[in-house]
Design a protein around this motif. Structure first.
Motif, short mmCIF file in Angstrom:
data_model
loop_
_atom_site.label_atom_id
_atom_site.label_comp_id
_atom_site.label_asym_id
_atom_site.label_seq_id
_atom_site.Cartn_x
_atom_site.Cartn_y
_atom_site.Cartn_z
N ALA A 141 0.90 3.55 12.26
CA ALA A 141 0.43 4.92 12.06
C ALA A 141 1.08 5.54 10.83
CB ALA A 141 0.72 5.77 13.29
N ARG A 142 2.32 5.18 10.57
CA ARG A 142 3.00 5.68 9.38
C ARG A 142 2.34 5.14 8.12
NH1 ARG A 142 9.11 4.34 9.57
NH2 ARG A 142 9.00 5.43 7.58
N MET A 143 1.80 3.93 8.18
CA MET A 143 1.14 3.33 7.02
C MET A 143 -0.23 3.93 6.77
SD MET A 143 1.78 -0.76 7.21
CE MET A 143 3.37 -1.47 7.60
N ILE A 144 -1.06 4.02 7.81
CA ILE A 144 -2.47 4.34 7.59
C ILE A 144 -2.93 5.62 8.28
CG2 ILE A 144 -3.08 1.92 7.23
CD1 ILE A 144 -4.24 1.87 10.06
N GLY A 145 -2.04 6.28 9.04
CA GLY A 145 -2.43 7.52 9.68
C GLY A 145 -3.36 7.30 10.86
N PRO A 146 -4.16 8.31 11.23
CA PRO A 146 -5.10 8.16 12.35
C PRO A 146 -6.07 7.00 12.10
CG PRO A 146 -4.92 10.46 11.68
CD PRO A 146 -4.21 9.66 10.64
N LEU A 147 -6.29 6.19 13.11
CA LEU A 147 -7.11 4.99 12.92
C LEU A 147 -8.54 5.31 12.49
CD1 LEU A 147 -5.92 2.73 15.88
CD2 LEU A 147 -5.50 2.41 13.44
N MET A 184 0.84 -1.20 0.00
CA MET A 184 0.00 0.00 0.00
C MET A 184 0.87 1.25 0.00
SD MET A 184 -1.40 -0.08 3.95
CE MET A 184 -2.09 1.58 3.89
N ASP A 185 0.32 2.35 -0.49
CA ASP A 185 0.99 3.64 -0.39
C ASP A 185 0.93 4.10 1.06
OD1 ASP A 185 1.18 3.42 -3.13
OD2 ASP A 185 -0.26 5.03 -3.56
N TRP A 186 2.07 4.43 1.64
CA TRP A 186 2.09 4.78 3.06
C TRP A 186 1.61 6.21 3.27
CZ3 TRP A 186 6.27 2.51 6.76
CH2 TRP A 186 6.22 1.11 6.69
N TYR A 187 0.87 6.38 4.34
CA TYR A 187 0.28 7.66 4.72
C TYR A 187 1.33 8.75 4.87
CZ TYR A 187 -2.22 11.06 7.69
OH TYR A 187 -2.78 12.19 8.22
N ASP A 188 2.50 8.39 5.41
CA ASP A 188 3.52 9.40 5.69
C ASP A 188 4.41 9.70 4.49
OD1 ASP A 188 5.21 7.21 5.52
OD2 ASP A 188 6.23 7.58 7.43
N GLY A 189 4.10 9.09 3.34
CA GLY A 189 4.87 9.37 2.14
C GLY A 189 6.14 8.56 1.99
#
Length: 266
Positions: free
Chosen positions: A173-179, A90-95
């Motif tokens: 959290a780095r992958m998906i951000g806030p739950l 997946m594209d990680w939330y934190d870039g």
């Protein structure tokens, strides 16, 4: 019946990558034929070589094709992008990395360009174990019309509630951000299935899990959720744990399901 490494460049990751490609017997001789493609995904801590070195994939493919249990197919064993312990495709939330884009926009076009594939969803499937099971379902559910079928063995078929309970660490959290944020919701497999259930291009889903596997409950819960929303699928439980012995034994079950999906389009 040959396996070859295939190096290529990923624009999504700005990096050189490699995958292994299984070519069925007769591929080099009969150059007029095109073939369906199966993408076989590894799990956490893994690499593109693990299905070959630990999962007996080449021998399983040879045997099933020889026994007419699986049509002659091209099978691609890619790397997940090679970052950290596992990217979850997946594209990680934190870039950190565009690992879904790498798969969708770099890998698949690369394979379709260099091999005689049937470039159509009814002849393209994705299958994975553990983290790769999550990847198979996420890639197929999030990209309608790309894969006709997806299969998972002992998959991390997670919801955000499961992540919150089991994996509330900084790397998640780095992958998906806030739950409870929109990005996490977009990658919640229960939500993805609910959004896709009425779509004519929804992928056919197969998954199984060992009853002694630590991911057994999340697989059973996913089966219950699909039943609740009316998403047709096939789910099986077998004795076994989260091991290569289990995945080697039950890869044929996933491939048989994929063959059934290929056959149903004829």
């Amino acid at each position: 019946m040959s396996v070859r490494p295939h190096p290529f460049f990923s624009g999504a990751l700005f990096a050189r990558k490699s995958c292994f490609v299984y070519l069925p017997e007769g591929y080099e001789e009969d150059t007029d034929l095109s073939y369906p493609v199966i993408y076989l995904l590894h799990g956490m801590y893994g690499s593109e070589s693990h299905w070959l070195l630990k999962g007996n994939a080449e021998q399983t493919l040879d045997q099933m094709i020889a026994a007419s249990q699986l049509r002659k197919s091209i099978v691609v064993m890619p790397n997940d992008g090679g970052y950290g312990l596992g990217t979850f495709y997946m594209d990680w939330y934190d870039g950190t990395g565009n690992f879904e884009q790498y798969f969708i926009y770099d890998l698949i076009p690369e394979i379709d360009k260099h091999y005689r594939t049937i470039n159509a969803p009814h002849s393209r499937a994705v299958c994975g174990l553990s983290m790769g099971g999550f990847g198979a379902f996420a890639l197929s559910l999030r990209n309608p019309g790309l894969f006709g079928a997806a299969a998972s063995l002992s998959g991390a078929l997670t919801s955000t509630a499961y992540v919150a309970e089991k994996f509330s660490r900084s790397d998640i959290a780095r992958m998906i951000g806030p739950l409870q944020g929109p990005y996490a919701q977009e990658h919640d497999l229960q939500i993805c299935a609910s959004q896709r259930v009425l779509d004519e291009q929804r992928p056919a889903l197969y998954f199984d899990c060992g009853t002694a596997d630590f991911l057994y409950k999340t697989n059973a819960d996913y089966h219950e959720h699909l039943n609740k929303i009316g998403y047709a699928h096939k789910y099986q439980e077998f004795p076994g744990e989260h091991t290569w012995a289990y995945w080697t034994e039950h890869l044929p079950d996933a491939l048989s399901f994929i063959e059934g999906c290929f056959a149903s389009q004829k």
